[in-house]
Design an enzyme around this catalytic site. Structure first.
Site, mmCIF file in Angstrom:
data_model
loop_
_atom_site.group_PDB
_atom_site.id
_atom_site.type_symbol
_atom_site.label_atom_id
_atom_site.label_comp_id
_atom_site.label_asym_id
_atom_site.label_seq_id
_atom_site.Cartn_x
_atom_site.Cartn_y
_atom_site.Cartn_z
ATOM 1 C CB ILE A 13 -1.086 -0.363 1.009
ATOM 2 C CG1 ILE A 13 -1.378 -1.494 1.330
ATOM 3 C CG2 ILE A 13 -1.898 1.258 1.307
ATOM 4 C CD1 ILE A 13 -2.639 -1.445 2.590
ATOM 5 C CG LEU B 26 14.549 -1.637 2.286
ATOM 6 C CD1 LEU B 26 15.916 -1.928 0.730
ATOM 7 C CD2 LEU B 26 13.022 -1.814 1.126
ATOM 8 C CG ASP C 258 14.097 -1.423 12.735
ATOM 9 O OD1 ASP C 258 13.013 -1.147 12.892
ATOM 10 O OD2 ASP C 258 14.072 -2.538 12.888
ATOM 11 C CG PHE D 146 1.528 3.565 4.963
ATOM 12 C CD1 PHE D 146 0.557 2.565 4.078
ATOM 13 C CD2 PHE D 146 2.175 5.076 4.644
ATOM 14 C CE1 PHE D 146 -0.256 3.612 3.439
ATOM 15 C CE2 PHE D 146 0.796 5.349 3.798
ATOM 16 C CZ PHE D 146 -0.076 4.902 2.898
ATOM 17 C CD GLU E 119 7.346 -8.246 9.745
ATOM 18 O OE1 GLU E 119 6.968 -9.207 8.994
ATOM 19 O OE2 GLU E 119 7.969 -7.809 9.857
ATOM 20 C CB THR F 2 -6.286 -3.016 9.540
ATOM 21 O OG1 THR F 2 -7.413 -4.106 9.850
ATOM 22 C CG2 THR F 2 -5.293 -3.689 10.717
ATOM 23 C CG ASP F 3 -11.352 -4.429 7.861
ATOM 24 O OD1 ASP F 3 -10.666 -5.187 8.106
ATOM 25 O OD2 ASP F 3 -12.092 -5.028 7.057
ATOM 26 C CD GLU F 4 -7.327 -8.461 9.667
ATOM 27 O OE1 GLU F 4 -6.342 -9.095 9.798
ATOM 28 O OE2 GLU F 4 -6.957 -8.648 8.461
ATOM 29 C CE1 TYR G 291 -1.825 -6.352 10.553
ATOM 30 C CE2 TYR G 291 -4.263 -7.399 10.228
ATOM 31 C CZ TYR G 291 -2.792 -6.493 10.304
ATOM 32 O OH TYR G 291 -2.681 -5.476 9.327
ATOM 33 C CE LYS H 15 -1.753 -2.183 11.648
ATOM 34 N NZ LYS H 15 -1.143 -0.524 11.037
ATOM 35 N NE ARG I 170 -10.623 -11.826 5.863
ATOM 36 C CZ ARG I 170 -11.425 -12.718 7.274
ATOM 37 N NH1 ARG I 170 -12.360 -12.182 6.773
ATOM 38 N NH2 ARG I 170 -10.735 -13.187 7.439
ATOM 39 C CG HIS J 22 -10.307 -18.085 9.138
ATOM 40 N ND1 HIS J 22 -10.039 -18.705 7.907
ATOM 41 C CD2 HIS J 22 -10.357 -17.037 8.518
ATOM 42 C CE1 HIS J 22 -10.052 -17.876 6.996
ATOM 43 N NE2 HIS J 22 -10.369 -17.127 7.406
HETATM 44 P P1 NAD Z 1 3.979 -4.879 3.710
HETATM 45 O O1 NAD Z 1 4.015 -6.013 4.511
HETATM 46 O O2 NAD Z 1 3.454 -5.171 2.338
HETATM 47 O O3 NAD Z 1 4.559 -3.977 3.404
HETATM 48 C C1 NAD Z 1 4.898 -2.855 4.512
HETATM 49 C C2 NAD Z 1 6.377 -2.221 4.322
HETATM 50 O O4 NAD Z 1 6.101 -2.133 5.832
HETATM 51 C C3 NAD Z 1 7.973 -3.388 4.115
HETATM 52 O O5 NAD Z 1 8.060 -2.080 3.091
HETATM 53 C C4 NAD Z 1 8.695 -3.749 5.169
HETATM 54 O O6 NAD Z 1 9.287 -3.252 3.846
HETATM 55 C C5 NAD Z 1 8.330 -1.927 5.928
HETATM 56 N N1 NAD Z 1 8.649 -2.378 7.234
HETATM 57 C C6 NAD Z 1 8.080 -3.523 8.052
HETATM 58 N N2 NAD Z 1 9.099 -3.827 9.419
HETATM 59 C C7 NAD Z 1 9.570 -2.469 9.262
HETATM 60 C C8 NAD Z 1 9.960 -2.071 9.395
HETATM 61 N N3 NAD Z 1 10.201 -2.240 11.825
HETATM 62 N N4 NAD Z 1 10.376 -0.373 9.900
HETATM 63 C C9 NAD Z 1 10.670 0.256 8.579
HETATM 64 N N5 NAD Z 1 9.245 -0.330 7.894
HETATM 65 C C10 NAD Z 1 8.957 -2.054 7.593
HETATM 66 O O7 NAD Z 1 2.093 -3.819 4.220
HETATM 67 P P2 NAD Z 1 1.168 -3.579 3.023
HETATM 68 O O8 NAD Z 1 0.318 -4.503 2.880
HETATM 69 O O9 NAD Z 1 1.787 -2.206 2.524
HETATM 70 O O10 NAD Z 1 0.512 -2.565 4.495
HETATM 71 C C11 NAD Z 1 0.768 -1.563 5.021
HETATM 72 C C12 NAD Z 1 -0.604 -1.178 5.930
HETATM 73 O O11 NAD Z 1 -1.497 -0.905 5.558
HETATM 74 C C13 NAD Z 1 0.173 -1.555 7.139
HETATM 75 O O12 NAD Z 1 0.206 -0.935 8.613
HETATM 76 C C14 NAD Z 1 -1.398 -2.439 7.151
HETATM 77 O O13 NAD Z 1 -1.328 -3.288 9.021
HETATM 78 C C15 NAD Z 1 -2.081 -1.405 6.963
HETATM 79 N N6 NAD Z 1 -3.246 -2.022 6.206
HETATM 80 C C16 NAD Z 1 -3.413 -2.636 4.975
HETATM 81 C C17 NAD Z 1 -3.983 -3.850 4.471
HETATM 82 C C18 NAD Z 1 -4.131 -4.925 3.759
HETATM 83 O O14 NAD Z 1 -5.164 -5.284 2.840
HETATM 84 N N7 NAD Z 1 -3.080 -4.892 2.800
HETATM 85 C C19 NAD Z 1 -5.845 -2.741 4.605
HETATM 86 C C20 NAD Z 1 -6.110 -2.546 6.332
HETATM 87 C C21 NAD Z 1 -4.569 -1.655 6.759
HETATM 88 P P1 TYD Z 2 -5.086 -12.702 3.760
HETATM 89 O O1 TYD Z 2 -5.288 -12.488 1.848
HETATM 90 O O2 TYD Z 2 -4.580 -12.837 4.614
HETATM 91 O O3 TYD Z 2 -5.848 -11.219 4.260
HETATM 92 P P2 TYD Z 2 -6.651 -11.145 6.035
HETATM 93 O O4 TYD Z 2 -6.321 -12.460 6.261
HETATM 94 O O5 TYD Z 2 -6.112 -10.062 6.274
HETATM 95 O O6 TYD Z 2 -7.768 -11.104 5.901
HETATM 96 O O7 TYD Z 2 -7.052 -13.744 3.882
HETATM 97 C C1 TYD Z 2 -8.486 -12.827 3.274
HETATM 98 C C2 TYD Z 2 -8.344 -14.141 3.341
HETATM 99 O O8 TYD Z 2 -8.646 -15.665 2.675
HETATM 100 C C3 TYD Z 2 -9.331 -14.349 4.287
HETATM 101 O O9 TYD Z 2 -9.893 -14.880 5.083
HETATM 102 C C4 TYD Z 2 -7.990 -15.926 5.118
HETATM 103 C C5 TYD Z 2 -7.964 -16.342 3.181
HETATM 104 N N1 TYD Z 2 -7.097 -17.096 3.220
HETATM 105 C C6 TYD Z 2 -7.261 -18.844 1.847
HETATM 106 O O10 TYD Z 2 -8.221 -19.353 2.195
HETATM 107 N N2 TYD Z 2 -6.183 -19.325 1.918
HETATM 108 C C7 TYD Z 2 -5.284 -18.001 1.783
HETATM 109 O O11 TYD Z 2 -4.029 -19.206 1.629
HETATM 110 C C8 TYD Z 2 -4.756 -17.439 2.272
HETATM 111 C C9 TYD Z 2 -3.229 -16.582 2.203
HETATM 112 C C10 TYD Z 2 -5.940 -16.620 2.724
#
Ligand code: NAD
Ligand code: TYD
Length: 346
Positions: free
Chosen positions: A12, A35, A61, A83, A86, A127-129, A152, A156, A216, A278
């Site tokens: 993101i 990274l 970091d 952003f 983990e 996150t909504d989680e 996770y 958050k 989802r 889950h």
């Molecule tokens: P991602 O895992 O793709 O990217 C995370 C980034 O953070 C990476 O570039 C990583 O190198 C960096 N990072 C990790 N630990 C670090 C540290 N200690 N110091 C500096 N950089 C570090 O994650 P994403 O999916 O892009 O999510 C970004 C944010 O959005 C997160 O905070 C996540 O909780 C939130 N979010 C994600 C989703 C989703 O659907 N992916 C939805 C809602 C909110």
């Molecule tokens: P995920 O992409 O890990 O996002 P989140 O757990 O944050 O919602 O998973 C999305 C949905 O897909 C979740 O209900 C778990 C399911 N899922 C599978 O069924 N198989 C998989 O291999 C993964 C990674 C997720």
């Protein structure tokens, strides 16, 4: 205007930096990223070359207090958009340690350094989680009590609570955003959508957890980035804003839609042992963001899925490079025995 973005080499964060650098020529961005396995500088390599006067990368970091304090100096940034995290539930179940460090301690360090430097606006990308799981009906609002269920989401929620406390105790100008499941280009193929698209394109099995009935709410990453931008520019300090796509799908529906879109058979589905704890269903009420920020999602799921699949098809080398690295070990640990289970009925 100069922004500090943390975690800008992830999914993101890199879409956010791309969105802002291509829509606002008055902005400069510094990207602080450790990274980790999920951070990929390749995601921004074109912009790093073409926008070198407006884009700066700092490898570091967020847990490292002296490094963070040396980056966030008084007067250097107008805002911090956080952003870095983990971000994968399954990895947090295998080992919650890095989640506590980065998501909680890292946020604390960033808050302290931002406060010390008198940063005018801080956005916590959450996150909504953190709200836990819904039953078959209802929507998460900003008033829904936090009830995180995975390591996770617990990490958050803890970082959101720290942000809340800095607003309350110090009058720190922070805003929290909470969004549903994102999809789109540059998403690391451990998350379900890019994992299933890339596996389907390679005729590999798709490991669907449990009965595939978890729900989802899917939102295109660019819609989420527009929401974060609106929260930063127009949001009220101390407020929380939810973002969602208004697109609820069970995992099995999602899988059928993507298999149909890539023209692959449903026999690729494998129902595997469920994820422990889950969450059943996530769904978002984003009416506050509509009302107060003038935001709503604009990309339909059908169009977004088509474009995302096309992106993964044209970036098979990007996926191959990721899948050839340390990801292989994670995939074996996560799915090794599960993929030995029964194939789905065709
Ligand atoms: P991602 O895992 O793709 O990217 C995370 C980034 O953070 C990476 O570039 C990583 O190198 C960096 N990072 C990790 N630990 C670090 C540290 N200690 N110091 C500096 N950089 C570090 O994650 P994403 O999916 O892009 O999510 C970004 C944010 O959005 C997160 O905070 C996540 O909780 C939130 N979010 C994600 C989703 C989703 O659907 N992916 C939805 C809602 C909110
Ligand atoms: P995920 O992409 O890990 O996002 P989140 O757990 O944050 O919602 O998973 C999305 C949905 O897909 C979740 O209900 C778990 C399911 N899922 C599978 O069924 N198989 C998989 O291999 C993964 C990674 C997720």
């Amino acid at each position: 205007m100069r922004l500090l973005v943390t975690g800008g080499c992830g999914f993101i964060g890199s879409n956010f930096i791309r969105h802002l650098l291509t829509t606002d020529s008055a902005l400069s961005i510094t990207n602080l990223d450790k990274l980790t396995y999920a951070g990929n500088p390749e995601n921004l390599a074109d912009l790093a070359a073409s926008q070198s006067s407006r884009y700066e990368f700092v490898h570091g970091d967020i847990v490292d207090r002296s490094l963070v304090e040396s980056v966030i100096t008084p007067g250097r940034f107008d805002a911090v958009i956080h952003f870095a995290a983990e971000s994968h539930v399954d990895r947090s179940i295998l080992d919650s340690g890095p989640f506590i460090q980065t998501n909680i301690v890292g946020t604390q360090v960033l808050l302290d350094a931002s406060r010390k430097a008198n940063i005018g606006r801080y956005v916590q990308v959450s996150t909504d989680e953190v709200y836990g799981s819904l039953g078959p009906t209802g929507l998460f609002t900003e008033e829904t009590p936090l009830a995180p269920n995975s390591p996770y989401s617990a990490s958050k929620a803890a970082s959101d609570m720290l942000v809340r406390s800095y607003v309350h105790t110090f009058g720190f100008p922070a805003i929290i955003t909470r969004c549903s499941n994102n999809y789109g280009p540059y998403q690391f193929p451990e998350k379900v959508l890019p994992l299933f698209v890339s596996n389907a394109l390679a005729d590999l099995p798709l490991p669907l957890y449990g009965a595939g009935l978890n729900v989802r709410d899917w939102i295109h990453v660019v819609d989420h980035c527009r929401g974060i931008e609106a929260a930063w520019r127009k949001g009220q300090p101390g407020e929380v804003y939810n973002f969602g796509g208004g697109c609820e799908l069970t995992n099995v529906e999602l899988t059928h839609r993507l298999l149909d879109a890539v023209g692959k058979p449903r026999s690729l589905i494998r129902f595997v042992t469920d994820r422990p704890g889950h969450d059943l269903r996530y769904a978002i009420d984003y009416s506050k963001a509509q009302r107060e920020l003038g935001w709503s999602p604009q990309i339909s799921f059908d169009a977004g899925l088509r474009d995302t699949i096309a992106w993964y098809q044209s970036h098979s080398d990007w996926v191959a490079r990721i899948k050839s690295g340390a990801y292989r070990n994670y995939y074996a640990e996560q799915y090794g025995t599960r993929l030995a289970s029964k194939p789905a009925a065709p």
